[in-house]
Design a protein around this motif. Structure first.
Motif, PDB file in Angstrom:
ATOM      1  N   ALA A 181       0.827  -1.211   0.000  1.00 15.81           N
ATOM      2  CA  ALA A 181       0.000   0.000   0.000  1.00 15.81           C
ATOM      3  C   ALA A 181       0.856   1.254   0.000  1.00 15.81           C
ATOM      4  CB  ALA A 181      -0.918  -0.015   1.218  1.00 15.81           C
ATOM      5  N   ILE A 182       1.981   1.219   0.725  1.00  9.75           N
ATOM      6  CA  ILE A 182       2.882   2.374   0.782  1.00  9.75           C
ATOM      7  C   ILE A 182       3.518   2.626  -0.581  1.00  9.75           C
ATOM      8  CG2 ILE A 182       5.079   3.178   1.750  1.00  9.75           C
ATOM      9  CD1 ILE A 182       4.221   1.728   4.367  1.00  9.75           C
ATOM     10  N   VAL A 183       3.974   1.557  -1.226  1.00  7.88           N
ATOM     11  CA  VAL A 183       4.566   1.698  -2.559  1.00  7.88           C
ATOM     12  C   VAL A 183       3.515   2.227  -3.535  1.00  7.88           C
ATOM     13  CG1 VAL A 183       5.554   0.443  -4.509  1.00  7.88           C
ATOM     14  CG2 VAL A 183       6.355  -0.029  -2.196  1.00  7.88           C
ATOM     15  N   GLU A 184       2.306   1.758  -3.415  1.00  8.24           N
ATOM     16  CA  GLU A 184       1.233   2.226  -4.290  1.00  8.24           C
ATOM     17  C   GLU A 184       0.978   3.712  -4.075  1.00  8.24           C
ATOM     18  OE1 GLU A 184      -1.488   1.930  -7.316  1.00  8.24           O
ATOM     19  OE2 GLU A 184      -0.080   0.393  -6.601  1.00  8.24           O
ATOM     20  N   GLU A 185       1.041   4.167  -2.818  1.00 13.09           N
ATOM     21  CA  GLU A 185       0.846   5.590  -2.514  1.00 13.09           C
ATOM     22  C   GLU A 185       1.966   6.428  -3.121  1.00 13.09           C
ATOM     23  OE1 GLU A 185       0.371   8.527   1.403  1.00 13.09           O
ATOM     24  OE2 GLU A 185       0.264   6.340   1.640  1.00 13.09           O
ATOM     25  N   ALA A 186       3.206   5.957  -2.981  1.00  8.54           N
ATOM     26  CA  ALA A 186       4.342   6.687  -3.559  1.00  8.54           C
ATOM     27  C   ALA A 186       4.269   6.706  -5.081  1.00  8.54           C
ATOM     28  CB  ALA A 186       5.658   6.050  -3.100  1.00  8.54           C
ATOM     29  N   LYS A 187       3.856   5.587  -5.664  1.00  6.45           N
ATOM     30  CA  LYS A 187       3.700   5.514  -7.123  1.00  6.45           C
ATOM     31  C   LYS A 187       2.651   6.504  -7.607  1.00  6.45           C
ATOM     32  CE  LYS A 187       1.142   2.416  -9.189  1.00  6.45           C
ATOM     33  NZ  LYS A 187       0.588   1.123  -9.682  1.00  6.45           N
ATOM     34  N   ALA A 188       1.521   6.556  -6.923  1.00  2.49           N
ATOM     35  CA  ALA A 188       0.455   7.471  -7.321  1.00  2.49           C
ATOM     36  C   ALA A 188       0.911   8.929  -7.236  1.00  2.49           C
ATOM     37  CB  ALA A 188      -0.769   7.247  -6.435  1.00  2.49           C
ATOM     38  N   GLU A 199       1.176  11.491 -10.404  1.00  7.11           N
ATOM     39  CA  GLU A 199       0.498  12.788 -10.358  1.00  7.11           C
ATOM     40  C   GLU A 199       1.462  13.920 -10.685  1.00  7.11           C
ATOM     41  OE1 GLU A 199      -1.469  15.823  -7.046  1.00  7.11           O
ATOM     42  OE2 GLU A 199      -0.992  13.754  -6.495  1.00  7.11           O
ATOM     43  N   LYS A 200       2.712  13.802 -10.215  1.00  2.26           N
ATOM     44  CA  LYS A 200       3.694  14.866 -10.406  1.00  2.26           C
ATOM     45  C   LYS A 200       4.504  14.708 -11.696  1.00  2.26           C
ATOM     46  CE  LYS A 200       2.663  16.754  -6.454  1.00  2.26           C
ATOM     47  NZ  LYS A 200       1.941  18.053  -6.399  1.00  2.26           N
ATOM     48  N   LYS A 201       4.214  13.690 -12.470  1.00  3.38           N
ATOM     49  CA  LYS A 201       4.993  13.433 -13.680  1.00  3.38           C
ATOM     50  C   LYS A 201       5.003  14.613 -14.659  1.00  3.38           C
ATOM     51  CE  LYS A 201       5.802   9.976 -17.273  1.00  3.38           C
ATOM     52  NZ  LYS A 201       5.435   8.626 -17.796  1.00  3.38           N
ATOM     53  N   PRO A 202       3.905  15.365 -14.831  1.00  2.61           N
ATOM     54  CA  PRO A 202       3.941  16.496 -15.771  1.00  2.61           C
ATOM     55  C   PRO A 202       4.949  17.586 -15.384  1.00  2.61           C
ATOM     56  CG  PRO A 202       1.669  15.876 -15.295  1.00  2.61           C
ATOM     57  CD  PRO A 202       2.529  15.129 -14.331  1.00  2.61           C
ATOM     58  N   LEU A 203       5.459  17.557 -14.147  1.00  3.64           N
ATOM     59  CA  LEU A 203       6.364  18.610 -13.685  1.00  3.64           C
ATOM     60  C   LEU A 203       7.832  18.305 -13.980  1.00  3.64           C
ATOM     61  CD1 LEU A 203       4.774  19.273 -10.160  1.00  3.64           C
ATOM     62  CD2 LEU A 203       4.375  20.541 -12.277  1.00  3.64           C
ATOM     63  N   VAL A 204       8.168  17.026 -14.125  1.00  8.43           N
ATOM     64  CA  VAL A 204       9.576  16.646 -14.252  1.00  8.43           C
ATOM     65  C   VAL A 204      10.029  16.749 -15.710  1.00  8.43           C
ATOM     66  CG1 VAL A 204       9.101  14.177 -14.562  1.00  8.43           C
ATOM     67  CG2 VAL A 204      11.295  14.906 -13.595  1.00  8.43           C
ATOM     68  N   ARG A 205      11.244  17.212 -15.897  1.00  5.04           N
ATOM     69  CA  ARG A 205      11.787  17.275 -17.258  1.00  5.04           C
ATOM     70  C   ARG A 205      12.247  15.904 -17.734  1.00  5.04           C
ATOM     71  NH1 ARG A 205      13.910  21.291 -20.638  1.00  5.04           N
ATOM     72  NH2 ARG A 205      15.322  20.457 -22.229  1.00  5.04           N
ATOM     73  N   LYS A 206      12.942  15.171 -16.814  1.00  8.46           N
ATOM     74  CA  LYS A 206      13.489  13.890 -17.253  1.00  8.46           C
ATOM     75  C   LYS A 206      13.768  12.975 -16.069  1.00  8.46           C
ATOM     76  CE  LYS A 206      16.991  11.880 -20.287  1.00  8.46           C
ATOM     77  NZ  LYS A 206      18.157  12.120 -21.157  1.00  8.46           N
ATOM     78  N   TYR A 207      13.490  11.692 -16.262  1.00  9.52           N
ATOM     79  CA  TYR A 207      14.003  10.655 -15.382  1.00  9.52           C
ATOM     80  C   TYR A 207      15.351  10.239 -15.976  1.00  9.52           C
ATOM     81  CZ  TYR A 207       8.997  10.247 -14.253  1.00  9.52           C
ATOM     82  OH  TYR A 207       7.694  10.489 -13.898  1.00  9.52           O
ATOM     83  N   TYR A 208      16.412  10.340 -15.200  1.00 12.24           N
ATOM     84  CA  TYR A 208      17.742  10.053 -15.765  1.00 12.24           C
ATOM     85  C   TYR A 208      18.360   8.837 -15.085  1.00 12.24           C
ATOM     86  CZ  TYR A 208      20.003  12.197 -11.670  1.00 12.24           C
ATOM     87  OH  TYR A 208      20.435  12.477 -10.391  1.00 12.24           O
ATOM     88  N   ASP A 209      19.519   8.410 -15.590  1.00 13.60           N
ATOM     89  CA  ASP A 209      20.164   7.199 -15.081  1.00 13.60           C
ATOM     90  C   ASP A 209      21.542   7.422 -14.482  1.00 13.60           C
ATOM     91  OD1 ASP A 209      18.113   5.335 -15.816  1.00 13.60           O
ATOM     92  OD2 ASP A 209      18.756   5.523 -17.896  1.00 13.60           O
ATOM     93  N   SER A 210      22.353   8.300 -15.069  1.00 18.23           N
ATOM     94  CA  SER A 210      23.760   8.385 -14.669  1.00 18.23           C
ATOM     95  C   SER A 210      24.132   9.760 -14.139  1.00 18.23           C
ATOM     96  CB  SER A 210      24.666   8.060 -15.858  1.00 18.23           C
ATOM     97  OG  SER A 210      24.648   9.103 -16.805  1.00 18.23           O
ATOM     98  N   GLY A 211      25.221   9.791 -13.347  1.00 16.19           N
ATOM     99  CA  GLY A 211      25.723  11.051 -12.825  1.00 16.19           C
ATOM    100  C   GLY A 211      26.155  12.003 -13.918  1.00 16.19           C
ATOM    101  N   ALA A 212      26.782  11.479 -14.962  1.00 12.62           N
ATOM    102  CA  ALA A 212      27.218  12.336 -16.067  1.00 12.62           C
ATOM    103  C   ALA A 212      26.030  13.002 -16.746  1.00 12.62           C
ATOM    104  CB  ALA A 212      28.013  11.511 -17.081  1.00 12.62           C
ATOM    105  N   GLU A 213      24.909  12.314 -16.788  1.00 15.43           N
ATOM    106  CA  GLU A 213      23.713  12.850 -17.436  1.00 15.43           C
ATOM    107  C   GLU A 213      23.159  14.045 -16.674  1.00 15.43           C
ATOM    108  OE1 GLU A 213      19.556  11.039 -19.340  1.00 15.43           O
ATOM    109  OE2 GLU A 213      20.798   9.825 -18.005  1.00 15.43           O
ATOM    110  N   VAL A 214      23.091  13.945 -15.345  1.00 23.75           N
ATOM    111  CA  VAL A 214      22.556  15.069 -14.581  1.00 23.75           C
ATOM    112  C   VAL A 214      23.533  16.241 -14.573  1.00 23.75           C
ATOM    113  CG1 VAL A 214      23.407  14.423 -12.267  1.00 23.75           C
ATOM    114  CG2 VAL A 214      21.247  15.663 -12.501  1.00 23.75           C
TER     115      VAL A 214
END
Length: 368
Positions: free
Chosen positions: A208-215, A219-234
């Motif tokens: 239930a906690i993971v589901e809450e964090a996922k939701a 909900e906030k996905k429209p605000l983020v520019r990118k989900y990234y993977d590496s330190g060099a990328e950020v």
């Protein structure tokens, strides 16, 4: 927004120069010429170039490095090669040990073969997480943490005191984060145990906690520019001013700070998590003797530890390594007492349950 025209290579050049000036270690000149090779999977800048060249010259052992940028990918690759891996040394974070150990992918570390083991600060080498089933499983080399990094020309220290700023309309399209790591932080921000150890006996609550964090993240996905993977990328996104702030590891942020970029980092009031990178020997490593020769060599001097910090930005686990850092380098690898009070270390006890829930949630967020 006007983008900077400075190339990333210029910003990372200082660290490379620092590594190149590392003194020739006397211990290597005493080593027997073993020959052969050692294969290492590790993160960018974790093996100082000057050390690598000196080690190869003085031992005759060729060091083959394959860069990794994700613990999960490294696990999958190693699992696919088992029981006959092509790698000798990996770089596993302490909180991921159990996953590798339970799959018979790591060999217990024989610290008796490492004459320089005592050069590691016992805070790291003798801590609870470092011993599992009565064995050591890795040599701690660098310590890091999940931080909120921000461009000081664009974001104020007051704003950066809370993770809430990362999800604010004010910075819509100017943020980035590693989504799997952000799941733990969001759970902590919500008042839950992001390690999920507290819910080992209550898997329904964990789900239930993971589901809450996922939701929340959907909900906030429209605000983020990118989900990234590496330190060099950020780092590149900050330099290009693609983002004003983001979740990051402290190492990539410190490297930019040391090179003069207007960046700061903090542990927000809701808290965050720390981790320790270790060098580990693969089960059935093809060049195990050479792997131990390499590990003992890289643990030999606090100067080597300092050079790893200069290059990576992460905090050295070596005793006295800070003596070889500049004041700016020390500043970029330290935090206030108030910030450190908000820091917890990642723990592994609930990893099977945690990542069994988190990994599908991450994919669902990406697909939403």
């Amino acid at each position: 927004m006007t983008k900077l025209t400075i190339n990333r290579r210029r910003f990372l050049g200082t660290a490379a120069v620092g590594a190149a000036t590392l003194a020739s270690p006397a211990y290597l000149r005493r080593a027997n010429a073993a020959g052969g090779e050692v294969n290492i999977w590790t993160y960018n800048d974790f093996v100082p170039e000057a050390f690598k060249k000196q080690f190869e010259a003085d031992t005759g052992i060729k060091v083959n490095i394959r860069l990794v940028d994700d613990q999960g990918k490294q696990f999958n690759l190693l699992a696919a090669e088992a029981p006959n891996p092509t790698v000798d040394i990996m770089t596993v974070a302490g909180h991921r040990f159990l996953q590798f150990i339970d799959s018979d992918l790591l060999a217990p570390l024989d610290t008796g073969r490492l004459s320089n083991w005592a050069n590691i600060n016992p805070t790291f080498s003798e801590s609870d997480w470092s011993t599992i089933n009565g064995n050591k499983w890795g040599a701690p080399i660098l310590s890091g943490m999940e931080v909120l990094s921000y461009n000081t020309d664009l974001v104020s220290p007051e704003e950066a005191r809370s993770w809430d700023v990362l999800f604010s309309e004010k910075y819509k399209g100017q943020t980035a984060y590693i989504i799997q790591d952000m799941m733990s932080i969001v759970m902590l921000k919500m008042g839950y145990d992001g390690n999920m150890v507290a819910y080992l006996d209550d898997p329904e609550k964990a789900a239930a906690i993971v589901e809450e964090a996922k939701a929340f993240l959907i909900e906030k996905k429209p605000l983020v520019r990118k989900y990234y993977d590496s330190g060099a990328e950020v780092q590149q996104m900050f330099i290009n001013q693609d983002i004003a702030l983001g979740h990051s590891w402290n190492g990539p942020a410190a490297a930019l700070i040391n090179d003069g970029f207007p960046l700061a980092m903090t542990i927000p009031k809701e808290g965050s998590y720390g981790f320790v990178y270790t060098y580990n020997i693969a089960n059935n490593a093809p060049n195990a003797d050479n792997a131990y020769t390499f590990l003992d060599a890289i643990l030999a001097s606090p100067e080597i530890g300092a050079s790893m910090t200069k290059a990576s930005g992460f905090i050295s686990t070596y005793k006295d390594a800070s003596q070889y850092l500049t004041d700016l380098e020390k500043k970029s690898t330290s935090f206030s007492d108030d910030e450190l009070e908000n820091l917890q270390f990642f723990r592994a006890e609930a990893n099977e349950m945690k990542y069994g829930l988190v990994d599908p949630a991450v994919e669902a967020i990406k697909a939403a």
